[in-house]
Design a protein around this motif. Structure first.
Motif, short mmCIF file in Angstrom:
data_model
loop_
_atom_site.label_atom_id
_atom_site.label_comp_id
_atom_site.label_asym_id
_atom_site.label_seq_id
_atom_site.Cartn_x
_atom_site.Cartn_y
_atom_site.Cartn_z
N GLY A 1 15.46 -2.82 32.62
CA GLY A 1 16.04 -2.22 31.42
C GLY A 1 15.15 -1.12 30.87
N GLY A 2 13.84 -1.39 30.84
CA GLY A 2 12.87 -0.41 30.34
C GLY A 2 12.86 0.85 31.19
N ILE A 3 12.92 0.65 32.54
CA ILE A 3 12.88 1.79 33.45
C ILE A 3 14.14 2.64 33.28
CG2 ILE A 3 12.96 2.43 35.90
CD1 ILE A 3 11.13 -0.11 36.33
N PHE A 4 15.29 1.95 33.11
CA PHE A 4 16.55 2.66 32.90
C PHE A 4 16.47 3.57 31.67
CE2 PHE A 4 20.82 3.13 31.15
CZ PHE A 4 21.57 3.45 32.26
N HIS B 1 16.19 7.86 31.26
CA HIS B 1 17.45 8.41 30.75
C HIS B 1 17.19 9.61 29.85
CE1 HIS B 1 21.52 8.50 29.14
NE2 HIS B 1 21.86 7.61 30.05
N PRO B 2 17.86 10.75 30.11
CA PRO B 2 17.54 11.97 29.37
C PRO B 2 17.88 11.90 27.87
CG PRO B 2 19.50 12.29 30.72
CD PRO B 2 18.91 10.98 31.13
N ILE B 3 18.80 10.99 27.50
CA ILE B 3 19.20 10.90 26.10
C ILE B 3 18.63 9.67 25.41
CG2 ILE B 3 21.19 10.53 24.58
CD1 ILE B 3 22.74 12.35 26.62
N LEU B 4 18.70 8.51 26.08
CA LEU B 4 18.28 7.26 25.44
C LEU B 4 16.81 7.30 25.02
CD1 LEU B 4 20.06 4.44 27.47
CD2 LEU B 4 20.76 5.57 25.36
N PHE B 5 15.94 7.77 25.93
CA PHE B 5 14.51 7.68 25.62
C PHE B 5 14.13 8.54 24.40
CE2 PHE B 5 9.98 8.69 26.23
CZ PHE B 5 9.49 7.41 26.08
N PRO B 6 14.50 9.85 24.38
CA PRO B 6 14.15 10.62 23.17
C PRO B 6 14.84 10.10 21.90
CG PRO B 6 15.42 11.95 24.72
CD PRO B 6 15.05 10.70 25.44
N ALA B 7 16.09 9.61 22.04
CA ALA B 7 16.80 9.13 20.84
C ALA B 7 16.09 7.92 20.25
CB ALA B 7 18.25 8.76 21.19
N SER C 1 26.25 4.43 27.43
CA SER C 1 25.45 4.74 28.62
C SER C 1 25.01 3.51 29.40
CB SER C 1 24.19 5.53 28.24
OG SER C 1 24.51 6.59 27.38
N SER C 2 25.31 2.29 28.90
CA SER C 2 24.77 1.08 29.55
C SER C 2 25.75 0.50 30.57
CB SER C 2 24.50 -0.02 28.51
OG SER C 2 23.57 0.42 27.58
N PRO D 1 15.80 19.18 24.72
CA PRO D 1 17.05 19.92 24.55
C PRO D 1 18.28 19.04 24.82
CG PRO D 1 15.84 20.68 26.49
CD PRO D 1 14.93 19.76 25.76
N ALA D 2 18.15 18.05 25.73
CA ALA D 2 19.31 17.20 26.06
C ALA D 2 19.80 16.46 24.81
CB ALA D 2 18.94 16.18 27.14
#
Length: 410
Positions: free
Chosen positions: A212-215, A219-225, A336-337, A396-397
């Protein structure tokens, strides 16, 4: 509405559970500040709850992806009830217990709440999508969220007001009664959710825990959000310092404390009712950044204010802006999940978000001890605004996020 009856029972259980936990948090904060008069002691409540909430989250996600989520949620109720009973016993015997005994009981109650919370969010996240059709999921989530928000408002307000008028023993007894109602409501659910089928065979438990953590990390959106949200709440949260504002700065007592605790949730609820009635605008990313920025400004205003009503409205607006960013973030996470990873991804989500609240309380306690209470709030607001700038620049994503264009994962 045309919600399944079992889902209504789950919403009821979650409502009373959240209500009781929020009520208890106000009582705990006031008791600890009353006994010790130390900002750091308030921060430590947050830390005591965060350690199990974070430490067990990945394990909770793993267990929930392999077991019956409703059974897990029923056990969450029992652990919380134990925590409520510990607090009640502390109040009843407060005259005959030594000070360190009382403190130990209050902190252990906080620890048990953290244990319950680590399983609560992923269990709900794994249950709801399987109790309604996919087309109804947005509405079911909105109903669940509104019930939660109402409990988050009414809980602290009821906790502060009852504590002020009828005292600790009655208030804590009521907490236990609500948790019994929640447990009964869970026992009445007819539907049996089986463990989800696993599509992916992982090499080891560790690989599965981390998947789950690696996903999220990739992820270009989940991690920065999640990062944006975590850092802003970590520094921008002022909850832990509210007993100090109520006692020493605004001079408003436990009833005023209940109002301050409830204010962000009132703003959040009004906003989430408004959002559940209409679609989010296209430029979701820009809205996300604007709202987190506005949240930071509200925190700065709260720090400057010496007027009860100004403080109250600054907190209410902070809750409203926070709620917009939460809806955008939760929608992005759910859209996204992949379904066999919901428990684990939700666990990562709750590590980021859940922990930022509690560790934020610890950060507030330390900052207040080192800088003083009011400068600690300024520091938080400024850090929050800096975070918005940095994440907007780096990602930017996320700036260009549009929820309508997220593809469902394979």
């Amino acid at each position: 509405s045309d919600m399944p009856l079992d889902l209504k029972k789950l919403v009821t259980a979650r409502f009373f559970f959240t209500f009781a936990v929020q009520m208890q948090a106000v009582v705990l904060g006031w008791r600890i500040y009353e006994l010790l008069r130390d900002p750091l002691a308030l921060g430590l409540i947050g830390l005591t709850e965060a350690i199990p909430a974070i430490g067990l989250a990945l394990v909770a996600g793993y267990i929930i992806d392999r077991s019956r989520p409703l059974v897990v949620y029923r056990r969450v109720m029992y652990v919380s009830l134990l925590s409520g009973l510990v607090v009640l016993v502390e109040h009843i015997y407060s005259n005959s217990l030594p000070l360190y005994g009382q403190i130990a009981m209050l902190y252990s109650a906080s620890f048990l709440t953290g244990v319950a919370r680590s399983f609560s969010q992923p269990a709900i996240f794994a249950s709801v999508p399987r109790m309604v059709e996919r087309s109804k999921l947005m509405n079911a989530t909105a109903v669940m969220t509104s019930a939660m928000q109402v409990a988050r408002i009414a809980g602290p307000a009821a906790g502060g007001i009852l504590f002020g008028f009828v005292g600790a023993v009655f208030t804590s007894s009521l907490v236990c009664v609500f948790l019994v109602i929640a447990s009964v409501s869970m026992l009445l659910i007819k539907q049996q959710l089986t463990p989800p089928e696993t599509l992916v065979q992982h090499k080891s438990i560790k690989a599965e825990l981390l998947s789950g953590g690696i996903f999220v990390w990739k992820h270009p959106i989940l991690f920065p959000a999640l990062t944006l949200d975590m850092v802003s709440v970590l520094f921008g949260g002022v909850t832990a310092l509210l007993p100090i504002f109520a006692t020493d700065i605004l001079m408003i007592g436990p009833k005023g404390l209940g109002a301050l605790r409830a204010a962000p949730a009132i703003g959040a609820t009004l906003m989430s009712f408004y959002l559940s009635k209409r679609d989010l605008p296209g430029r979701s990313g820009r809205w996300l950044f604007s709202c987190v920025g506005a949240f930071g400004v509200c925190i700065l205003i709260f720090g400057l204010s010496r007027d009860f009503w100004l403080s109250l409205s600054a907190l209410a607006f902070s809750g409203a802006f926070d709620s917009v960013s939460a809806v955008i973030r939760n929608s992005a996470v759910q859209l996204s999940s992949p379904s066999h990873m919901r428990g684990k991804i939700s666990a990562v989500n709750s590590i980021f978000i859940g922990s930022s609240n509690e560790i934020g309380e610890f950060e507030s306690g330390i900052a207040a001890k080192v800088l003083g209470t009011v400068p600690a709030v300024y520091f938080g607001g400024i850090m929050c605004l800096l975070t918005v700038g940095v994440v907007a620049y780096v990602s930017p994503a996320l700036r260009n996020l549009d929820l309508k264009k997220i593809e469902p994962p394979a």
